[in-house]
Motif scaffolding. Structure first.
Motif, PDB file in Angstrom:
ATOM      1  N   THR A  36      10.032  11.053  -9.082  1.00 29.46           N
ATOM      2  CA  THR A  36       9.715  10.667  -8.043  1.00 29.46           C
ATOM      3  C   THR A  36       8.174  11.144  -7.656  1.00 29.46           C
ATOM      4  OG1 THR A  36       9.645  13.693  -8.141  1.00 29.46           O
ATOM      5  CG2 THR A  36      11.964  11.969  -7.116  1.00 29.46           C
ATOM      6  N   VAL A  37       7.301  11.632  -8.240  1.00 29.05           N
ATOM      7  CA  VAL A  37       6.004  11.039  -8.329  1.00 29.05           C
ATOM      8  C   VAL A  37       5.347  10.399  -9.079  1.00 29.05           C
ATOM      9  CG1 VAL A  37       3.250  12.437  -9.299  1.00 29.05           C
ATOM     10  CG2 VAL A  37       5.488  13.781  -8.869  1.00 29.05           C
ATOM     11  N   ILE A  38       5.903   9.580  -9.418  1.00 28.65           N
ATOM     12  CA  ILE A  38       5.457   7.991 -10.167  1.00 28.65           C
ATOM     13  C   ILE A  38       6.039   7.319  -8.148  1.00 28.65           C
ATOM     14  CG2 ILE A  38       5.678   5.615 -11.378  1.00 28.65           C
ATOM     15  CD1 ILE A  38       6.394   7.554 -13.451  1.00 28.65           C
ATOM     16  N   GLU A  39       6.531   7.105  -7.620  1.00 27.05           N
ATOM     17  CA  GLU A  39       7.128   6.628  -6.554  1.00 27.05           C
ATOM     18  C   GLU A  39       6.419   6.843  -5.727  1.00 27.05           C
ATOM     19  OE1 GLU A  39      12.383   7.081  -7.461  1.00 27.05           O
ATOM     20  OE2 GLU A  39      11.363   7.694  -6.652  1.00 27.05           O
ATOM     21  N   ALA A  40       5.372   8.302  -5.211  1.00 32.34           N
ATOM     22  CA  ALA A  40       4.953   8.588  -4.670  1.00 32.34           C
ATOM     23  C   ALA A  40       3.719   7.863  -5.021  1.00 32.34           C
ATOM     24  CB  ALA A  40       4.858  10.163  -4.793  1.00 32.34           C
ATOM     25  N   MET A  41       3.355   8.129  -5.619  1.00 32.24           N
ATOM     26  CA  MET A  41       1.852   7.068  -6.170  1.00 32.24           C
ATOM     27  C   MET A  41       1.848   5.859  -5.323  1.00 32.24           C
ATOM     28  SD  MET A  41       0.820   8.045 -10.409  1.00 32.24           S
ATOM     29  CE  MET A  41      -0.437   7.597 -10.472  1.00 32.24           C
ATOM     30  N   PHE A  42       2.823   5.431  -5.139  1.00 34.44           N
ATOM     31  CA  PHE A  42       2.434   3.945  -4.126  1.00 34.44           C
ATOM     32  C   PHE A  42       2.254   4.084  -3.521  1.00 34.44           C
ATOM     33  CE2 PHE A  42       3.775   0.816  -7.967  1.00 34.44           C
ATOM     34  CZ  PHE A  42       4.128   1.856  -8.967  1.00 34.44           C
ATOM     35  N   LYS A  43       2.670   4.748  -2.334  1.00 35.91           N
ATOM     36  CA  LYS A  43       2.856   5.167  -1.236  1.00 35.91           C
ATOM     37  C   LYS A  43       1.222   5.557  -0.419  1.00 35.91           C
ATOM     38  CE  LYS A  43       7.523   6.099  -0.574  1.00 35.91           C
ATOM     39  NZ  LYS A  43       8.063   6.124  -2.115  1.00 35.91           N
ATOM     40  N   HIS A  44       0.949   4.385   0.849  1.00 33.32           N
ATOM     41  CA  HIS A  44       0.459   4.323   1.279  1.00 33.32           C
ATOM     42  C   HIS A  44       0.876   3.685   2.854  1.00 33.32           C
ATOM     43  CE1 HIS A  44      -3.557   5.292   3.158  1.00 33.32           C
ATOM     44  NE2 HIS A  44      -4.119   5.756   2.794  1.00 33.32           N
ATOM     45  N   PRO A  45       0.681   4.518   3.885  1.00 31.81           N
ATOM     46  CA  PRO A  45       0.926   3.568   5.289  1.00 31.81           C
ATOM     47  C   PRO A  45      -0.160   2.491   5.517  1.00 31.81           C
ATOM     48  CG  PRO A  45      -0.239   5.929   5.706  1.00 31.81           C
ATOM     49  CD  PRO A  45       0.878   5.715   4.132  1.00 31.81           C
ATOM     50  N   LEU A  46      -1.305   2.693   4.796  1.00 32.91           N
ATOM     51  CA  LEU A  46      -2.109   1.128   4.924  1.00 32.91           C
ATOM     52  C   LEU A  46      -2.017   0.659   4.226  1.00 32.91           C
ATOM     53  CD1 LEU A  46      -5.438   3.002   5.713  1.00 32.91           C
ATOM     54  CD2 LEU A  46      -4.138   2.247   7.645  1.00 32.91           C
ATOM     55  N   THR A  47      -1.204   0.695   3.097  1.00 30.02           N
ATOM     56  CA  THR A  47      -1.077  -0.844   2.895  1.00 30.02           C
ATOM     57  C   THR A  47       0.275  -1.409   2.771  1.00 30.02           C
ATOM     58  OG1 THR A  47      -1.503   1.165   0.154  1.00 30.02           O
ATOM     59  CG2 THR A  47      -0.380  -1.647   0.376  1.00 30.02           C
ATOM     60  N   ASP A  48       2.021   0.257   3.668  1.00 28.38           N
ATOM     61  CA  ASP A  48       2.752  -1.156   4.475  1.00 28.38           C
ATOM     62  C   ASP A  48       1.819  -1.943   5.265  1.00 28.38           C
ATOM     63  OD1 ASP A  48       4.204   2.059   3.995  1.00 28.38           O
ATOM     64  OD2 ASP A  48       4.131   0.043   2.342  1.00 28.38           O
ATOM     65  N   LYS A  49       1.225  -1.102   5.922  1.00 31.86           N
ATOM     66  CA  LYS A  49       0.559  -2.270   7.718  1.00 31.86           C
ATOM     67  C   LYS A  49      -0.674  -2.763   7.270  1.00 31.86           C
ATOM     68  CE  LYS A  49      -2.480  -1.054  11.525  1.00 31.86           C
ATOM     69  NZ  LYS A  49      -2.931  -0.007  11.944  1.00 31.86           N
ATOM     70  N   GLY A  50      -0.749  -3.311   6.152  1.00 35.06           N
ATOM     71  CA  GLY A  50      -1.731  -4.351   5.762  1.00 35.06           C
ATOM     72  C   GLY A  50      -0.517  -5.514   5.010  1.00 35.06           C
ATOM     73  N   LEU A  51      -0.086  -4.789   4.684  1.00 39.71           N
ATOM     74  CA  LEU A  51       1.171  -6.236   4.205  1.00 39.71           C
ATOM     75  C   LEU A  51       2.148  -7.003   4.882  1.00 39.71           C
ATOM     76  CD1 LEU A  51       2.260  -7.855   1.156  1.00 39.71           C
ATOM     77  CD2 LEU A  51       3.515  -6.056   0.986  1.00 39.71           C
ATOM     78  N   ALA A  52       1.849  -6.216   6.024  1.00 39.11           N
ATOM     79  CA  ALA A  52       2.900  -6.723   7.061  1.00 39.11           C
ATOM     80  C   ALA A  52       2.182  -7.895   8.547  1.00 39.11           C
ATOM     81  CB  ALA A  52       3.582  -5.439   8.339  1.00 39.11           C
ATOM     82  N   ALA A  53       0.628  -6.766   8.155  1.00 36.63           N
ATOM     83  CA  ALA A  53      -0.184  -7.903   9.088  1.00 36.63           C
ATOM     84  C   ALA A  53      -0.425  -9.757   7.819  1.00 36.63           C
ATOM     85  CB  ALA A  53      -1.127  -7.099   9.536  1.00 36.63           C
ATOM     86  N   PHE A  54      -0.503  -9.281   6.848  1.00 32.89           N
ATOM     87  CA  PHE A  54      -0.945 -10.288   6.077  1.00 32.89           C
ATOM     88  C   PHE A  54       0.583 -11.324   6.063  1.00 32.89           C
ATOM     89  CE2 PHE A  54      -4.406  -9.122   4.776  1.00 32.89           C
ATOM     90  CZ  PHE A  54      -4.439  -8.246   3.379  1.00 32.89           C
ATOM     91  N   LEU A  55       1.455 -11.274   6.125  1.00 34.88           N
ATOM     92  CA  LEU A  55       2.927 -11.448   6.454  1.00 34.88           C
ATOM     93  C   LEU A  55       3.459 -12.188   7.720  1.00 34.88           C
ATOM     94  CD1 LEU A  55       5.305  -9.979   3.762  1.00 34.88           C
ATOM     95  CD2 LEU A  55       3.578 -12.079   2.969  1.00 34.88           C
ATOM     96  N   ALA A  56       2.738 -11.162   8.411  1.00 37.14           N
ATOM     97  CA  ALA A  56       2.955 -11.973   9.893  1.00 37.14           C
ATOM     98  C   ALA A  56       1.836 -13.149  10.009  1.00 37.14           C
ATOM     99  CB  ALA A  56       2.623 -11.113  10.802  1.00 37.14           C
TER     100      ALA A  56
END
Ligand code: G3P
Length: 231
Positions: free
Chosen positions: A188-208
């Motif tokens: 669960t800690v490894i999974e949590a290390m990946f998570k950041h809202p700005l990463t998700d937001k930035g990737l969504a913007a790149f793909l759009a």
């Protein structure tokens, strides 16, 4: 810093081993009991999935029986690290096993005095439990930093600090900043290390924006070959 995964769940181990990021595995009697599986075949399977050290804990409390259990565990695979508790009998067994060439992980360490004893006993790893100290209002990371600082004063100490009882990505970062050689992470800690809202937001913007170009890197002539996942 080396990453070990702190679980006995073989599917979780397989999933994360496939990323190439795992340097080892730590188990303990509670984690093994949680799987509902027989201990020895489970450890054998884990050793076949991860090349790095796999910690398997003895359950005896007297040093003679600990050594006998340690011998049996060590015969499972070359990458077994026998786990013993930080008790007088545990360190006596540790000294015998490490003198014979078996890796030993001394667990349930909660003070720098205990860590000095583990090094004196020739431990391969010492496992200070950061999270359980935090749970009672102490500073678990401060313990890890103090052990690293003491060990670094003596080049003859070969014992590696294995930060354990890790509760969050913050613990991982702080253990790394403290110079811990290893951290053992619950999945669960490894999974949590990946998570950041700005990463998700930035990737969504790149793909759009990419979608607006109408282009594709792979075209009809290209195929995606199935890659062989590690065992
Ligand atoms: O497996 C050793 C240690 O990491 C377990 O700590 O506090 O999560 O049970 P805890």
């Amino acid at each position: 810093m080396k990453f070990f995964i702190d679980t006995a769940d073989i599917q979780e181990i397989r999933d994360w081993a496939g990323t190439g990021m795992l340097d080892g595995v730590t188990t303990n009697p509670s984690l093994v009991a949680k799987t509902g599986r027989d201990f020895l075949p489970l450890i054998e399977e884990i050793c076949s999935v991860v090349d790095g050290p796999v910690s398997a804990e003895v359950t005896a409390t007297d040093w003679e029986t600990m050594v006998a259990e340690g011998h049996k565990l060590a015969r499972i695979a070359m990458n077994i690290a026998v786990k013993v508790p930080l008790t007088p009998d545990g360190l006596r067994a540790c000294k015998i096993l490490t003198d014979e060439g078996t890796m030993v992980n001394v667990t349930l360490c909660f003070s720098p005095a205990q860590a000095i004893l583990a090094a004196k006993a020739g431990a391969t790893f010492v496992s200070p439990f950061a999270g359980r100290l935090d749970d009672i209002g102490h500073d678990g990371i401060a313990l890890i930093a103090q052990i690293v600082e003491i060990y670094d004063l003596y080049p003859g100490i070969m014992t590696e600090v294995l930060a354990a009882s890790i509760r969050s990505p913050k613990h991982v970062v702080e253990a790394a900043a403290a110079g811990s050689h290893v951290a053992t992470l619950p999945p669960t800690v490894i999974e949590a290390m990946f998570k950041h809202p700005l990463t998700d937001k930035g990737l969504a913007a790149f793909l759009a924006d990419w979608a607006k170009t109408g282009q594709s890197i792979l075209t009809d002539g290209d195929t995606v070959q199935p890659l062989k996942r590690p065992a």
